[in-house]
Design a protein around this motif. Structure first.
Motif, PDB file in Angstrom:
ATOM      1  N   PHE A   1     -16.424  -7.915 -10.450  1.00  0.00           N
ATOM      2  CA  PHE A   1     -16.913  -9.268 -10.202  1.00  0.00           C
ATOM      3  C   PHE A   1     -17.663  -9.811 -11.413  1.00  0.00           C
ATOM      4  CE2 PHE A   1     -20.214 -12.234  -8.791  1.00  0.00           C
ATOM      5  CZ  PHE A   1     -19.434 -13.177  -8.143  1.00  0.00           C
ATOM      6  N   TYR A   2     -18.480  -8.984 -12.038  1.00  0.00           N
ATOM      7  CA  TYR A   2     -19.282  -9.432 -13.174  1.00  0.00           C
ATOM      8  C   TYR A   2     -18.517  -9.403 -14.484  1.00  0.00           C
ATOM      9  CZ  TYR A   2     -23.173  -9.023  -9.956  1.00  0.00           C
ATOM     10  OH  TYR A   2     -24.006  -9.173  -8.884  1.00  0.00           O
ATOM     11  N   THR A   3     -17.553  -8.492 -14.635  1.00  0.00           N
ATOM     12  CA  THR A   3     -16.805  -8.394 -15.880  1.00  0.00           C
ATOM     13  C   THR A   3     -15.607  -9.326 -15.914  1.00  0.00           C
ATOM     14  OG1 THR A   3     -15.461  -6.587 -15.028  1.00  0.00           O
ATOM     15  CG2 THR A   3     -17.471  -5.991 -16.224  1.00  0.00           C
ATOM     16  N   GLY A   4     -15.146  -9.760 -14.736  1.00  0.00           N
ATOM     17  CA  GLY A   4     -13.974 -10.638 -14.678  1.00  0.00           C
ATOM     18  C   GLY A   4     -12.671  -9.872 -14.749  1.00  0.00           C
ATOM     19  N   LYS A   5     -12.728  -8.570 -14.757  1.00  0.00           N
ATOM     20  CA  LYS A   5     -11.527  -7.747 -14.818  1.00  0.00           C
ATOM     21  C   LYS A   5     -11.308  -7.108 -13.454  1.00  0.00           C
ATOM     22  CE  LYS A   5     -12.447  -6.582 -19.584  1.00  0.00           C
ATOM     23  NZ  LYS A   5     -12.815  -5.529 -20.517  1.00  0.00           N
ATOM     24  N   ASN A   6     -10.170  -7.376 -12.875  1.00  0.00           N
ATOM     25  CA  ASN A   6      -9.840  -6.779 -11.577  1.00  0.00           C
ATOM     26  C   ASN A   6      -9.101  -5.474 -11.794  1.00  0.00           C
ATOM     27  OD1 ASN A   6     -10.967  -8.816 -10.081  1.00  0.00           O
ATOM     28  ND2 ASN A   6      -9.102 -10.044 -10.094  1.00  0.00           N
ATOM     29  N   VAL A   7      -9.405  -4.517 -10.990  1.00  0.00           N
ATOM     30  CA  VAL A   7      -8.716  -3.234 -11.046  1.00  0.00           C
ATOM     31  C   VAL A   7      -7.479  -3.334 -10.165  1.00  0.00           C
ATOM     32  CG1 VAL A   7      -8.913  -0.781 -10.572  1.00  0.00           C
ATOM     33  CG2 VAL A   7     -10.892  -2.040 -11.411  1.00  0.00           C
ATOM     34  N   LEU A   8      -6.330  -3.053 -10.751  1.00  0.00           N
ATOM     35  CA  LEU A   8      -5.097  -3.125  -9.990  1.00  0.00           C
ATOM     36  C   LEU A   8      -4.915  -1.835  -9.207  1.00  0.00           C
ATOM     37  CD1 LEU A   8      -2.754  -4.711 -12.662  1.00  0.00           C
ATOM     38  CD2 LEU A   8      -3.865  -5.837 -10.744  1.00  0.00           C
ATOM     39  N   VAL A   9      -4.678  -1.996  -7.931  1.00  0.00           N
ATOM     40  CA  VAL A   9      -4.456  -0.852  -7.053  1.00  0.00           C
ATOM     41  C   VAL A   9      -3.013  -0.904  -6.602  1.00  0.00           C
ATOM     42  CG1 VAL A   9      -5.160   0.258  -4.910  1.00  0.00           C
ATOM     43  CG2 VAL A   9      -6.845  -0.926  -6.300  1.00  0.00           C
ATOM     44  N   ASP A  10      -2.372   0.218  -6.584  1.00  0.00           N
ATOM     45  CA  ASP A  10      -0.968   0.294  -6.185  1.00  0.00           C
ATOM     46  C   ASP A  10      -0.843   0.143  -4.671  1.00  0.00           C
ATOM     47  OD1 ASP A  10       1.753   0.685  -6.102  1.00  0.00           O
ATOM     48  OD2 ASP A  10       1.591   2.864  -6.178  1.00  0.00           O
ATOM     49  N   THR A  11      -0.997  -1.088  -4.201  1.00  0.00           N
ATOM     50  CA  THR A  11      -0.894  -1.326  -2.762  1.00  0.00           C
ATOM     51  C   THR A  11       0.556  -1.455  -2.322  1.00  0.00           C
ATOM     52  OG1 THR A  11      -1.137  -3.681  -3.099  1.00  0.00           O
ATOM     53  CG2 THR A  11      -3.133  -2.432  -2.593  1.00  0.00           C
ATOM     54  N   ALA A  12       1.435  -1.892  -3.226  1.00  0.00           N
ATOM     55  CA  ALA A  12       2.840  -2.051  -2.846  1.00  0.00           C
ATOM     56  C   ALA A  12       3.443  -0.706  -2.479  1.00  0.00           C
ATOM     57  CB  ALA A  12       3.623  -2.699  -3.984  1.00  0.00           C
ATOM     58  N   GLY A  13       3.134   0.305  -3.227  1.00  0.00           N
ATOM     59  CA  GLY A  13       3.646   1.632  -2.912  1.00  0.00           C
ATOM     60  C   GLY A  13       3.133   2.130  -1.578  1.00  0.00           C
ATOM     61  N   ARG A  14       1.885   1.858  -1.278  1.00  0.00           N
ATOM     62  CA  ARG A  14       1.306   2.283  -0.002  1.00  0.00           C
ATOM     63  C   ARG A  14       1.926   1.532   1.167  1.00  0.00           C
ATOM     64  NH1 ARG A  14      -5.039   2.056  -1.314  1.00  0.00           N
ATOM     65  NH2 ARG A  14      -4.877   2.781  -3.437  1.00  0.00           N
ATOM     66  N   ILE A  15       2.139   0.237   0.973  1.00  0.00           N
ATOM     67  CA  ILE A  15       2.726  -0.580   2.038  1.00  0.00           C
ATOM     68  C   ILE A  15       4.150  -0.140   2.311  1.00  0.00           C
ATOM     69  CG2 ILE A  15       3.477  -2.914   2.648  1.00  0.00           C
ATOM     70  CD1 ILE A  15       0.981  -3.900   1.089  1.00  0.00           C
ATOM     71  N   ASP A  16       4.915   0.123   1.255  1.00  0.00           N
ATOM     72  CA  ASP A  16       6.287   0.591   1.429  1.00  0.00           C
ATOM     73  C   ASP A  16       6.329   1.927   2.161  1.00  0.00           C
ATOM     74  OD1 ASP A  16       7.271  -1.651   0.178  1.00  0.00           O
ATOM     75  OD2 ASP A  16       7.444  -0.687  -1.790  1.00  0.00           O
ATOM     76  N   LYS A  17       5.424   2.823   1.821  1.00  0.00           N
ATOM     77  CA  LYS A  17       5.367   4.116   2.507  1.00  0.00           C
ATOM     78  C   LYS A  17       5.027   3.930   3.981  1.00  0.00           C
ATOM     79  CE  LYS A  17       3.912   6.836  -1.475  1.00  0.00           C
ATOM     80  NZ  LYS A  17       2.815   7.619  -2.067  1.00  0.00           N
ATOM     81  N   PHE A  18       4.105   3.015   4.274  1.00  0.00           N
ATOM     82  CA  PHE A  18       3.721   2.749   5.662  1.00  0.00           C
ATOM     83  C   PHE A  18       4.902   2.181   6.446  1.00  0.00           C
ATOM     84  CE2 PHE A  18       2.146  -0.105   8.950  1.00  0.00           C
ATOM     85  CZ  PHE A  18       1.302   0.738   9.659  1.00  0.00           C
ATOM     86  N   LYS A  19       5.575   1.183   5.879  1.00  0.00           N
ATOM     87  CA  LYS A  19       6.722   0.573   6.570  1.00  0.00           C
ATOM     88  C   LYS A  19       7.839   1.581   6.777  1.00  0.00           C
ATOM     89  CE  LYS A  19       5.981  -4.193   5.151  1.00  0.00           C
ATOM     90  NZ  LYS A  19       6.482  -5.305   4.342  1.00  0.00           N
TER      91      LYS A  19
ATOM     92  N   ARG B   1       7.532   4.851   7.048  1.00  0.00           N
ATOM     93  CA  ARG B   1       7.101   5.856   8.012  1.00  0.00           C
ATOM     94  C   ARG B   1       7.165   5.341   9.437  1.00  0.00           C
ATOM     95  NH1 ARG B   1       1.434   7.650   6.803  1.00  0.00           N
ATOM     96  NH2 ARG B   1       2.429   8.489   4.962  1.00  0.00           N
ATOM     97  N   TYR B   2       6.746   4.078   9.650  1.00  0.00           N
ATOM     98  CA  TYR B   2       6.637   3.534  10.991  1.00  0.00           C
ATOM     99  C   TYR B   2       7.713   2.501  11.341  1.00  0.00           C
ATOM    100  CZ  TYR B   2       2.195   5.946  11.018  1.00  0.00           C
ATOM    101  OH  TYR B   2       1.237   6.909  10.952  1.00  0.00           O
ATOM    102  N   ALA B   3       8.764   2.491  10.573  1.00  0.00           N
ATOM    103  CA  ALA B   3       9.862   1.564  10.870  1.00  0.00           C
ATOM    104  C   ALA B   3      10.575   2.018  12.138  1.00  0.00           C
ATOM    105  CB  ALA B   3      10.842   1.524   9.700  1.00  0.00           C
ATOM    106  N   LYS B   4      11.039   1.032  12.920  1.00  0.00           N
ATOM    107  CA  LYS B   4      11.769   1.373  14.149  1.00  0.00           C
ATOM    108  C   LYS B   4      13.165   1.868  13.774  1.00  0.00           C
ATOM    109  CE  LYS B   4       9.340  -1.598  17.268  1.00  0.00           C
ATOM    110  NZ  LYS B   4       9.416  -2.556  18.337  1.00  0.00           N
TER     111      LYS B   4
END
Length: 83
Positions: A58-76, A78-81
């Motif tokens: 917040f203070y530095t203006g640099k956001n840390v990128l988190v690999d959320t796409a990989g986590r979301i794909d793994k979740f979908k 795993r729990y896909a019908k």
């Protein structure tokens, strides 16, 4: 001001950000057993911080990128019908 309500152990303390090594001198009542020699040659108690204003996104203006796409794909996946 009221007398006797302020802490008596208010002293100079060095706060050290462990993520980037930045340190700053400030007054505090926090207890610590570790000490460090500051730039002025005096020894002060040191409090180690995980994050401070010099490393927080917040203070530095640099956001840390988190690999959320990989986590979301793994979740979908795993729990896909099953069709």
């Amino acid at each position: 001001m009221k007398q006797g309500i302020h802490p008596s152990n208010y002293r100079l303390v060095v706060f050290k950000d462990m993520s980037n090594g930045t340190s700053f001198l400030c007054k505090s009542t926090a207890n610590t057993k570790e000490t460090i020699v500051w730039e002025d040659g005096n020894e002060y108690p040191v409090i180690k911080l995980e994050i401070s204003n010099t490393s927080h996104p917040f203070y530095t203006g640099k956001n840390v990128l988190v690999d959320t796409a990989g986590r979301i794909d793994k979740f979908k996946k795993r729990y896909a019908k099953k069709d």
